[in-house]
Design a protein around this motif. Structure first.
Motif, PDB file in Angstrom:
ATOM      1  N   LEU A 100       0.954  -1.209   0.042  1.00 48.99           N
ATOM      2  CA  LEU A 100      -0.050   0.157   0.057  1.00 48.99           C
ATOM      3  C   LEU A 100       0.778   1.138  -0.071  1.00 48.99           C
ATOM      4  N   THR A 101       1.944   1.168   0.639  1.00 48.29           N
ATOM      5  CA  THR A 101       2.787   2.460   0.838  1.00 48.29           C
ATOM      6  C   THR A 101       3.731   2.438  -0.262  1.00 48.29           C
ATOM      7  N   LEU A 238      -4.609   7.149   4.802  1.00 46.93           N
ATOM      8  CA  LEU A 238      -5.477   6.249   4.732  1.00 46.93           C
ATOM      9  C   LEU A 238      -6.744   6.649   4.092  1.00 46.93           C
ATOM     10  N   ALA A 239      -6.710   7.327   3.283  1.00 50.55           N
ATOM     11  CA  ALA A 239      -8.202   7.786   2.593  1.00 50.55           C
ATOM     12  C   ALA A 239      -8.889   9.076   2.694  1.00 50.55           C
ATOM     13  N   ARG A 243      -6.976  10.376  -1.299  1.00 49.42           N
ATOM     14  CA  ARG A 243      -5.934   9.765  -1.756  1.00 49.42           C
ATOM     15  C   ARG A 243      -5.740   8.779  -0.394  1.00 49.42           C
ATOM     16  N   THR A 244      -4.672   7.743  -1.127  1.00 51.98           N
ATOM     17  CA  THR A 244      -4.432   6.901   0.177  1.00 51.98           C
ATOM     18  C   THR A 244      -3.676   7.577   1.173  1.00 51.98           C
ATOM     19  N   CYS A 306      -6.086  -2.759   4.999  1.00 52.94           N
ATOM     20  CA  CYS A 306      -5.034  -2.337   4.179  1.00 52.94           C
ATOM     21  C   CYS A 306      -5.985  -3.174   2.754  1.00 52.94           C
ATOM     22  N   LEU A 309      -8.638  -0.414   1.736  1.00 55.13           N
ATOM     23  CA  LEU A 309      -7.939   0.590   1.026  1.00 55.13           C
ATOM     24  C   LEU A 309      -7.416   0.197  -0.454  1.00 55.13           C
ATOM     25  N   GLY A 312      -9.915   1.000  -3.391  1.00 59.27           N
ATOM     26  CA  GLY A 312     -10.095   2.436  -3.656  1.00 59.27           C
ATOM     27  C   GLY A 312     -11.436   2.933  -3.341  1.00 59.27           C
ATOM     28  N   GLN A 315     -11.095   6.191  -0.946  1.00 61.24           N
ATOM     29  CA  GLN A 315     -10.634   7.367  -1.448  1.00 61.24           C
ATOM     30  C   GLN A 315     -11.451   7.998  -2.257  1.00 61.24           C
TER      31      GLN A 315
END
Length: 405
Positions: A100-101, A238-239, A243-244, A306, A309, A312, A315
């Motif tokens: 995710l990162t 985290l949204a 955005r994440t 995770c 997220l 999407g 977000q």
């Protein structure tokens, strides 16, 4: 003596809390007993729209079905081993959070403040082992108006007098510059600088958004100085902003992400820092740790966060509903509001002089069934859970308008 079976009204609960709990908060006079989605209910059955969302810890709302199911399942299996042993939940969580990162390695902790402390320790150790800064000379550049937590080291570089005063002696090694000022940042960086630590959006400061291009400039300064860019996305990530991670609004990838709050889904304290091997490999067995960090319960919940997220949806909701919120609130600027800042489903509202204080505005909103939190006297923050409906956002806008009048 009382028990969970003893029915108490709000007044009795408030009196009990005032009598036995330390007065380190000044809460609104509402006693909550139940939550679902974006809504909470008090002990008398009154319903409120939660527009604080646990300072973004509840991005996915109260009791999200997927998170509750994951927590219930793990509760019946294994909750804690300590990192003295391996468990079957940490690896999958770390893999998904790394993906995710966009980083290679994850170091799990519990609270956001612990994660910030971890980032500070890692940055200093990296500075000594990798950059070659002389021992005990490492400096970290931080920002005015920051809020990274409550530990003695963190409040040492806070300029919030309430959070800082009378907790000295303070920890050295930090240089403070004006948030958003690239020239001041460049002037503060030297050969001893191991990191620049900042919030991409200052949440506690009142949802303060830096000038366009600032995060890219921070990235460039760090690259030039061979220093780590450390992004505290405990609230902004985290949204929340559409955005994440808030850094993605400028297509910036920091060397270290600091995460917390929503990583535990509002069910359990989960935090972490993420980085690549070149940074996090300076941590060796015994040099840093936490009894609960990476525990099976926290890892299971964090893993599910995770996965959610990665789809999407949250977000997209933050982007779409944030636009609705901004469109509704914008007409109040000049008519009760001096300023308005919105990024995703996150807003900072500055009340005009002569109007209600931030606290008074929150009290008026409470009377209209909306929960919000003030900061710095004349500013309030709005951050409803990302599962909120458009109708509820409109209700929020109407409540703000009525409360400003």
């Amino acid at each position: 003596m009382t028990s969970d079976r003893t029915p108490l009204d709000s007044g009795a609960h408030i009196a009990l809390t005032e009598r036995y709990a330390a007065h380190n908060y000044h809460p609104l006079p509402v006693v909550l007993a139940h939550g679902e989605g974006a809504w909470v209910t008090d002990v008398e059955g009154r319903r409120y729209l939660d527009c604080l969302a646990g300072y973004s810890a509840l991005n996915f709302g109260h009791g999200h079905p997927r998170l509750r199911a994951r927590a219930h399942a793990q509760l019946d299996r294994l909750t804690l081993t300590s990192r003295a042993f391996l468990n079957d939940r940490l690896g999958p969580f770390a893999q998904e959070l790394a993906a995710l990162t966009g980083h290679e390695v994850v170091l799990p902790m519990n609270t956001g403040a612990e994660a910030v402390e971890t980032a500070i320790k890692v940055a200093r150790k990296w500075g000594y082992r990798v950059k070659g800064v002389p021992e005990d000379t490492a400096s970290i550049v931080v920002m005015e108006g920051n809020f990274h937590g409550r530990t003695t080291t963190i409040v040492s570089f806070s300029d919030d007098k309430v959070a800082r005063d009378e907790y000295g002696p303070y920890t050295p090694g930090f240089r403070t510059v004006r948030y958003g000022d690239v020239d001041a940042l460049r002037a503060a960086v030297d050969d001893t600088t191991v990191a620049v630590l900042l919030e991409p959006i200052q949440g506690e400061g009142g949802v303060v958004i830096p000038p366009e291009g600032y995060l890219r400039a921070v990235r460039e300064v760090c690259d030039t100085a061979s220093a780590l860019m450390v992004a505290d996305e405990v609230q902004s990530g985290l949204a929340r902003t559409g955005r994440t991670f808030a850094c993605e609004h400028e297509d910036v990838r920091p060397d270290v992400y600091v995460l917390g709050k929503a990583l535990g889904g509002g069910l359990y304290p989960v935090s972490a820092i993420t980085a690549d091997h070149a940074v996090l490999d300076v941590v060796t067995p015994g040099s840093h740790g936490s009894t609960f960090g990476g525990n099976p319960m926290g890892a299971a919940i964090g893993h599910e966060v995770c996965l959610m997220l990665a789809e999407g949806e949250f977000q997209s909701r933050a982007t779409r509903l944030g636009a609705v919120l901004e469109e509704g609130l914008r007409p109040f600027v000049g008519r009760g509001l001096d300023g308005l800042r919105v990024r995703g489903l996150w807003a900072g509202l500055d009340v005009s002089p002569g109007g209600p204080s931030g606290r008074e505005l929150c009290e008026r909103l409470l009377a209209r069934g909306v929960l919000a939190k003030d900061t710095h006297g004349s500013t309030i923050r709005l951050a409803p859970p990302l599962v909120v409906t458009e109708d509820a956002v409109q209700l929020l806008v109407e409540a703000v308008g009525a409360s400003l009048g």
